[in-house]
Structure formats: structure tokens, C-alpha cells
Design a protein around this motif. Structure first.
Motif, PDB file in Angstrom:
ATOM      1  N   ILE A  41     -31.550  12.622  35.709  1.00  0.00           N
ATOM      2  CA  ILE A  41     -31.819  13.392  34.500  1.00  0.00           C
ATOM      3  C   ILE A  41     -30.509  13.798  33.832  1.00  0.00           C
ATOM      4  CG2 ILE A  41     -32.655  15.645  33.685  1.00  0.00           C
ATOM      5  CD1 ILE A  41     -34.967  15.340  35.716  1.00  0.00           C
ATOM      6  N   ARG A  42     -29.556  14.265  34.610  1.00  0.00           N
ATOM      7  CA  ARG A  42     -28.269  14.676  34.056  1.00  0.00           C
ATOM      8  C   ARG A  42     -27.448  13.481  33.575  1.00  0.00           C
ATOM      9  NH1 ARG A  42     -30.333  18.408  36.891  1.00  0.00           N
ATOM     10  NH2 ARG A  42     -29.660  20.583  36.861  1.00  0.00           N
ATOM     11  N   TYR A  43     -27.472  12.409  34.349  1.00  0.00           N
ATOM     12  CA  TYR A  43     -26.716  11.200  33.994  1.00  0.00           C
ATOM     13  C   TYR A  43     -27.182  10.624  32.661  1.00  0.00           C
ATOM     14  CZ  TYR A  43     -25.115   6.334  34.421  1.00  0.00           C
ATOM     15  OH  TYR A  43     -24.568   5.097  34.195  1.00  0.00           O
ATOM     16  N   ARG A  44     -28.507  10.636  32.435  1.00  0.00           N
ATOM     17  CA  ARG A  44     -29.051  10.094  31.182  1.00  0.00           C
ATOM     18  C   ARG A  44     -29.143  11.151  30.085  1.00  0.00           C
ATOM     19  NH1 ARG A  44     -31.924   5.479  31.105  1.00  0.00           N
ATOM     20  NH2 ARG A  44     -31.737   5.908  28.866  1.00  0.00           N
ATOM     21  N   ASN A  45     -28.732  12.379  30.390  1.00  0.00           N
ATOM     22  CA  ASN A  45     -28.679  13.470  29.416  1.00  0.00           C
ATOM     23  C   ASN A  45     -30.052  13.799  28.826  1.00  0.00           C
ATOM     24  OD1 ASN A  45     -27.166  15.456  28.133  1.00  0.00           O
ATOM     25  ND2 ASN A  45     -26.826  14.227  26.308  1.00  0.00           N
ATOM     26  N   PHE A  46     -31.085  13.744  29.664  1.00  0.00           N
ATOM     27  CA  PHE A  46     -32.418  14.127  29.231  1.00  0.00           C
ATOM     28  C   PHE A  46     -32.547  15.647  29.247  1.00  0.00           C
ATOM     29  CE2 PHE A  46     -33.630   9.863  31.078  1.00  0.00           C
ATOM     30  CZ  PHE A  46     -33.941   9.279  29.876  1.00  0.00           C
ATOM     31  N   SER A  47     -33.463  16.155  28.432  1.00  0.00           N
ATOM     32  CA  SER A  47     -33.733  17.595  28.405  1.00  0.00           C
ATOM     33  C   SER A  47     -34.716  18.002  29.501  1.00  0.00           C
ATOM     34  CB  SER A  47     -34.300  17.999  27.042  1.00  0.00           C
ATOM     35  OG  SER A  47     -35.516  17.293  26.765  1.00  0.00           O
ATOM     36  N   THR A  48     -35.258  17.049  30.217  1.00  0.00           N
ATOM     37  CA  THR A  48     -36.226  17.301  31.291  1.00  0.00           C
ATOM     38  C   THR A  48     -35.650  18.241  32.342  1.00  0.00           C
ATOM     39  OG1 THR A  48     -37.105  15.072  30.965  1.00  0.00           O
ATOM     40  CG2 THR A  48     -37.683  16.186  33.030  1.00  0.00           C
ATOM     41  N   ARG A  49     -36.494  19.131  32.836  1.00  0.00           N
ATOM     42  CA  ARG A  49     -36.086  20.013  33.927  1.00  0.00           C
ATOM     43  C   ARG A  49     -36.825  19.627  35.218  1.00  0.00           C
ATOM     44  NH1 ARG A  49     -37.562  25.034  30.314  1.00  0.00           N
ATOM     45  NH2 ARG A  49     -38.859  23.348  29.482  1.00  0.00           N
ATOM     46  N   LEU A  50     -36.200  19.943  36.327  1.00  0.00           N
ATOM     47  CA  LEU A  50     -36.738  19.575  37.636  1.00  0.00           C
ATOM     48  C   LEU A  50     -37.172  20.827  38.396  1.00  0.00           C
ATOM     49  CD1 LEU A  50     -37.252  17.547  39.978  1.00  0.00           C
ATOM     50  CD2 LEU A  50     -34.852  17.893  40.638  1.00  0.00           C
ATOM     51  N   CYS A  51     -38.446  20.862  38.793  1.00  0.00           N
ATOM     52  CA  CYS A  51     -38.976  21.946  39.623  1.00  0.00           C
ATOM     53  C   CYS A  51     -39.305  21.385  40.998  1.00  0.00           C
ATOM     54  CB  CYS A  51     -40.229  22.548  38.987  1.00  0.00           C
ATOM     55  SG  CYS A  51     -41.030  23.809  40.012  1.00  0.00           S
ATOM     56  N   VAL A  52     -38.811  22.022  42.042  1.00  0.00           N
ATOM     57  CA  VAL A  52     -39.087  21.608  43.417  1.00  0.00           C
ATOM     58  C   VAL A  52     -39.968  22.654  44.084  1.00  0.00           C
ATOM     59  CG1 VAL A  52     -38.076  21.147  45.686  1.00  0.00           C
ATOM     60  CG2 VAL A  52     -36.990  20.224  43.620  1.00  0.00           C
ATOM     61  N   VAL A  53     -41.035  22.189  44.710  1.00  0.00           N
ATOM     62  CA  VAL A  53     -42.015  23.054  45.364  1.00  0.00           C
ATOM     63  C   VAL A  53     -41.737  23.066  46.862  1.00  0.00           C
ATOM     64  CG1 VAL A  53     -44.470  23.462  45.763  1.00  0.00           C
ATOM     65  CG2 VAL A  53     -43.707  22.437  43.603  1.00  0.00           C
ATOM     66  N   ASP A  54     -41.689  24.266  47.445  1.00  0.00           N
ATOM     67  CA  ASP A  54     -41.506  24.399  48.883  1.00  0.00           C
ATOM     68  C   ASP A  54     -42.766  25.008  49.498  1.00  0.00           C
ATOM     69  OD1 ASP A  54     -40.035  23.991  51.181  1.00  0.00           O
ATOM     70  OD2 ASP A  54     -38.978  25.898  51.074  1.00  0.00           O
ATOM     71  N   VAL A  55     -42.874  24.897  50.813  1.00  0.00           N
ATOM     72  CA  VAL A  55     -44.087  25.334  51.509  1.00  0.00           C
ATOM     73  C   VAL A  55     -43.742  26.353  52.591  1.00  0.00           C
ATOM     74  CG1 VAL A  55     -45.382  23.234  51.044  1.00  0.00           C
ATOM     75  CG2 VAL A  55     -43.879  23.332  53.051  1.00  0.00           C
ATOM     76  N   GLU A  56     -44.756  26.869  53.246  1.00  0.00           N
ATOM     77  CA  GLU A  56     -44.547  27.831  54.327  1.00  0.00           C
ATOM     78  C   GLU A  56     -43.749  27.200  55.477  1.00  0.00           C
ATOM     79  OE1 GLU A  56     -48.118  29.819  55.630  1.00  0.00           O
ATOM     80  OE2 GLU A  56     -49.034  29.559  53.652  1.00  0.00           O
ATOM     81  N   ASN A  57     -43.030  28.045  56.209  1.00  0.00           N
ATOM     82  CA  ASN A  57     -42.243  27.636  57.378  1.00  0.00           C
ATOM     83  C   ASN A  57     -41.102  26.678  57.021  1.00  0.00           C
ATOM     84  OD1 ASN A  57     -44.088  29.130  58.906  1.00  0.00           O
ATOM     85  ND2 ASN A  57     -45.348  27.344  59.332  1.00  0.00           N
ATOM     86  N   SER A  58     -40.692  26.689  55.755  1.00  0.00           N
ATOM     87  CA  SER A  58     -39.571  25.868  55.306  1.00  0.00           C
ATOM     88  C   SER A  58     -38.476  26.780  54.766  1.00  0.00           C
ATOM     89  CB  SER A  58     -40.022  24.896  54.216  1.00  0.00           C
ATOM     90  OG  SER A  58     -38.917  24.176  53.691  1.00  0.00           O
ATOM     91  N   VAL A  59     -37.230  26.366  54.935  1.00  0.00           N
ATOM     92  CA  VAL A  59     -36.114  27.218  54.511  1.00  0.00           C
ATOM     93  C   VAL A  59     -35.493  26.777  53.190  1.00  0.00           C
ATOM     94  CG1 VAL A  59     -35.563  27.842  56.880  1.00  0.00           C
ATOM     95  CG2 VAL A  59     -34.422  25.869  55.837  1.00  0.00           C
ATOM     96  N   PHE A  60     -36.002  25.697  52.584  1.00  0.00           N
ATOM     97  CA  PHE A  60     -35.400  25.202  51.345  1.00  0.00           C
ATOM     98  C   PHE A  60     -35.390  26.265  50.240  1.00  0.00           C
ATOM     99  CE2 PHE A  60     -36.602  20.615  52.537  1.00  0.00           C
ATOM    100  CZ  PHE A  60     -35.339  20.366  53.037  1.00  0.00           C
ATOM    101  N   TYR A  61     -36.544  26.923  50.032  1.00  0.00           N
ATOM    102  CA  TYR A  61     -36.644  27.912  48.955  1.00  0.00           C
ATOM    103  C   TYR A  61     -35.662  29.062  49.175  1.00  0.00           C
ATOM    104  CZ  TYR A  61     -38.517  31.619  45.998  1.00  0.00           C
ATOM    105  OH  TYR A  61     -38.646  32.636  45.094  1.00  0.00           O
ATOM    106  N   ASP A  62     -35.625  29.590  50.382  1.00  0.00           N
ATOM    107  CA  ASP A  62     -34.725  30.709  50.672  1.00  0.00           C
ATOM    108  C   ASP A  62     -33.265  30.303  50.509  1.00  0.00           C
ATOM    109  OD1 ASP A  62     -36.740  32.567  51.262  1.00  0.00           O
ATOM    110  OD2 ASP A  62     -36.939  31.787  53.298  1.00  0.00           O
ATOM    111  N   SER A  63     -32.935  29.080  50.883  1.00  0.00           N
ATOM    112  CA  SER A  63     -31.570  28.592  50.711  1.00  0.00           C
ATOM    113  C   SER A  63     -31.216  28.471  49.232  1.00  0.00           C
ATOM    114  CB  SER A  63     -31.409  27.237  51.404  1.00  0.00           C
ATOM    115  OG  SER A  63     -30.142  26.680  51.144  1.00  0.00           O
TER     116      SER A  63
END
Length: 391
Positions: A229-251
């Protein structure tokens, strides 16, 4: 008989070259390179036989001004998004000289990546061992063994890494290590899932999506999409969904990459008890954390309206619905894209089993009702709009 001296055994820095006295020098045969060329040709031929995955349009009466697209990665030969990753990891290993004619391939996986890697291992006639938690879907274990692979089961998700490294060392094999190499094995500038998404969207009424919404397992696919998205300079935004018992969101919220959880994710394929090296938060614009029961509810809603999908797809779709609700509240219009990671046939004895849900205390009906109401009428009521989400 004339003596042959391999050229790669000659030390040109030595005081003098070996005497010729009838000996004949020749270049090395490079048998390993010959195998690598043949292996790459086999993998590339397999890719050429597979058409790109479908982009499905999904119309919902309640989503006013919002166009929804589902990138169906389940149509790959091994039935999941991880087919792309497995191909990239195999090519990465071959091109870096880590995989040869007799190399045993080893992976730590929650299932789908190992299924795809077992497929490619069979294609290349290489042994394959998957290290997985004992709770992995029986259907995935059967698929791995069906492709000729072997499964080594451990109790805890945090144990898969050391076990995979140990088995690779004991067999003289190569640990594919999706959690480290996912983000670097794939070329984020092109010939990837991100390029496919934007290419397939180019003739749509809103060709540049407002958001791409997806969940994270290794973090490699979100890294690829965010970078593209950044390389092609699009205005699109990226949302990542995390789930229970995962540390991605907290990080993501804290910036702490050393977080370690104590439990395994119940949603196979996504969520991790540690921050994986392939997780690149800098290319993510927004993250959500959603309840497991809500992810499974979203999975079942999609199954009723389209076809059975897995719970990771449910998490993706749930995140898309939440983004859509915020867009409508703000008066925004446009297109949203998410991924169908795999089909639901692999989860008939887990997420599609009421007894399995009851045994784990997962109550999904209120979320199902809330989602159905939103898709038909465009409004969220509790519990979906309550405290089940984190931002």
C-alpha cells in the motif's frame, strides 16, 4: 590415466599453483545447483497451473454506501491463504541454499501452513515434519498426513518453536520457520496477494479500497499488504484484527515486542502467545481485538449467507463489519476488502460443533443476532457494540 583436479579445490592465494604434469583442471559439476533449478521449475510450474484466487462481491442491505469484497484464498490447491506463504518459504529456502535434494523440511504450525508445506514437500519428494499443538484440528492433521507429512504434537503453543528447531537439528533438516521468515520470503513490491487485490479491484466502482481488514498469524501477510500500500502510494488503510490469548494487539498499543502470553489462541491460524518476528506494526494503521465467540459467530453468519468458512475468516469479517459501522456513522462511503482464509470443512468437529462450543463456554448466539441485524439494517446493538472490542 590423466588426473582431474576440481577447480574449486585450488587455492589461488597459495605461493604457487599445483604443477600441471599431465593433470587436467575442470570446473565443479554443481550438482546441488542442478537440483535447485529443477525444484524451482517444479514449484513455478505448480503456480502457473493455479489461476488467481477469486474476489467475491458481497451485498448487504444494511451497509449503505459500503461495498464489501471477499478475497477467497480457499481456492488455492491446498485450500487456504497459507498456500502462498508455503510456496514463498520453500523458494526462499532453495534460493538461499538451505534446502537440497535430501533435506527434511520442518515447520512449527497451527495447521494450515503445514498442510501447504506438506503439499510442496511431496511435490519435491522431500520429507516433511509438522510441529503442532495437540489441539490442532484433526482434519488438518489428516490433510498433512495425506500429503505424506508427519505430525509431532506438543501440549502448548509456546513449545512448538524449540521442538521444531530440535527436530531440524536431529534430522539435519531445515526449519522453515514461518514466524521469522514470512515477512521477508515474500516480495512486497509485487507478485503477491496485495498486488492481486488491487489488480482485481481496478474495474470496480470504488477501485481503491478505503480499508483492507485482516487478522494476523505470523504477521507476514499484513506486512506484505501494508508495505505494498505504501509502495504504490494508495490511500487505503490497513486494519489488523487480533483475538483472545494473543499478544499482537497489546504489543501494537504499547510498542513492547517482548510480550509473552500464557495461553494459546482458540482461533486456529491467527493470534500468537509471543510477538512474532514477522509482525510489522509500523505498516498497520489500526488494530482491533475481538472476542473469540464473536469471531465464531461471524463465521457462522457467513456460512449461512455464502458458504462455510473458518473462524479466522470470521474474525476478518467481524473486523470489516466494525470498520463499516464506523464509516457509516461518519458519513463515509467506499469499498472494503477482507480475506477468506480457508473453508469450514476443516472445522466440523470444532467451531461448527455446538458441543465443542459448550464445553469451552463460548456463547455465540447474541453475536450472531447482532451481526445479522447489522448486515440487514445497518445498526449494531449490544453485545457487539459493547465492551467486547478493544481499540
Amino acid at each position: 590415466m590423466r588426473q582431474f583436479i576440481p577447480a574449486d579445490a585450488i587455492d589461488l592465494a597459495a605461493p604457487s599453483l599445483p604443477p600441471h604434469d599431465g593433470a587436467c583442471l575442470h570446473l565443479p559439476q554443481c550438482a546441488g545447483r542442478d537440483w535447485a533449478r529443477q525444484a524451482i521449475a517444479l514449484v513455478e510450474a505448480d503456480a502457473s497451473r493455479s489461476a488467481d484466487t477469486h474476489m467475491i462481491t458481497a451485498g448487504f442491505t444494511g451497509l449503505r454506501g459500503i461495498s464489501v469484497y471477499l478475497k477467497d484464498e480457499s481456492t488455492h490447491p491446498t485450500g487456504s491463504l497459507k498456500h502462498r506463504l508455503a510456496r514463498s518459504l520453500i523458494l526462499y529456502g532453495i534460493c538461499n541454499g538451505l534446502i537440497g535434494r535430501n533435506t527434511t523440511l520442518v515447520e512449527a504450525s497451527s495447521g494450515s501452513t503445514a498442510v501447504s508445506e506438506a503439499y510442496f514437500a511431496r511435490l519435491l519428494k522431500l520429507p516433511f515434519i509438522a510441529v503442532m499443538t495437540r489441539s490442532t484440528s484433526c482434519k488438518k492433521i489428516e490433510a498433512i498426513e495425506g500429503f505424506g507429512g508427519k505430525c509431532h504434537l506438543v501440549e502448548n503453543a509456546g513449545d512448538v518453536y524449540d521442538a521444531a528447531r530440535r527436530i531440524a537439528a536431529e534430522t539435519g533438516g531445515h526449519y522453515l520457520d514461518q514466524f521469522t521468515f514470512a515477512e521477508r520470503a515474500t516480495d512486497w513490491r509485487g507478485n503477491n496477494i496485495a498486488e492481486s487485490i488491487f489488480s482485481q479491484m481496478r474495474h470496480e466502482p470504488d477501485p481503491v479500497p478505503q480499508w483492507v481488514v485482516m487478522s494476523a498469524g505470523t504477521g507476514g501477510t499484513s506486512a506484505t499488504i501494508g508495505r505494498y500500500i505504501r509502495y504504490r502510494n494508495f490511500s487505503t488503510r490497513l486494519c489488523v484484527v487480533d483475538v483472545e490469548n494473543s499478544v499482537f494487539y497489546d504489543s501494537y498499543k504499547s510498542g513492547d515486542r517482548k510480550l509473552v502470553g500464557t495461553q494459546s489462541s482458540r482461533i486456529e491460524g491467527i493470534g500468537r502467545p509471543r510477538v512474532e518476528p514477522s509482525f510489522v506494526p509500523e505498516v498497520i494503521d489500526h488494530m482491533l481485538r475481538v472476542p473469540d465467540a464473536a469471531s465464531i459467530a461471524a463465521m457462522r453468519v457467513l456460512a449461512r449467507r455464502f458458504f462455510p468458512v473458518g473462524a479466522s475468516t470470521g474474525a476478518n469479517f467481524l473486523g470489516l463489519c466494525w470498520i463499516a459501522s464506523l464509516m457509516m456513522e461518519a458519513g463515509e462511503e467506499g469499498s472494503l476488502v477482507t480475506l477468506i482464509c480457508d473453508r469450514g470443512e476443516r472445522y466440523t468437529d470444532t467451531y461448527y460443533s455446538d458441543d465443542w462450543l459448550k464445553a469451552r463456554g463460548l456463547e455465540i448466539e447474541p453475536y450472531e443476532v447482532a451481526l445479522e441485524t447489522f448486515l440487514d439494517e445497518g445498526r449494531f446493538e449490544k453485545p457487539l457494540g459493547g465492551n467486547g472490542f478493544s481499540f
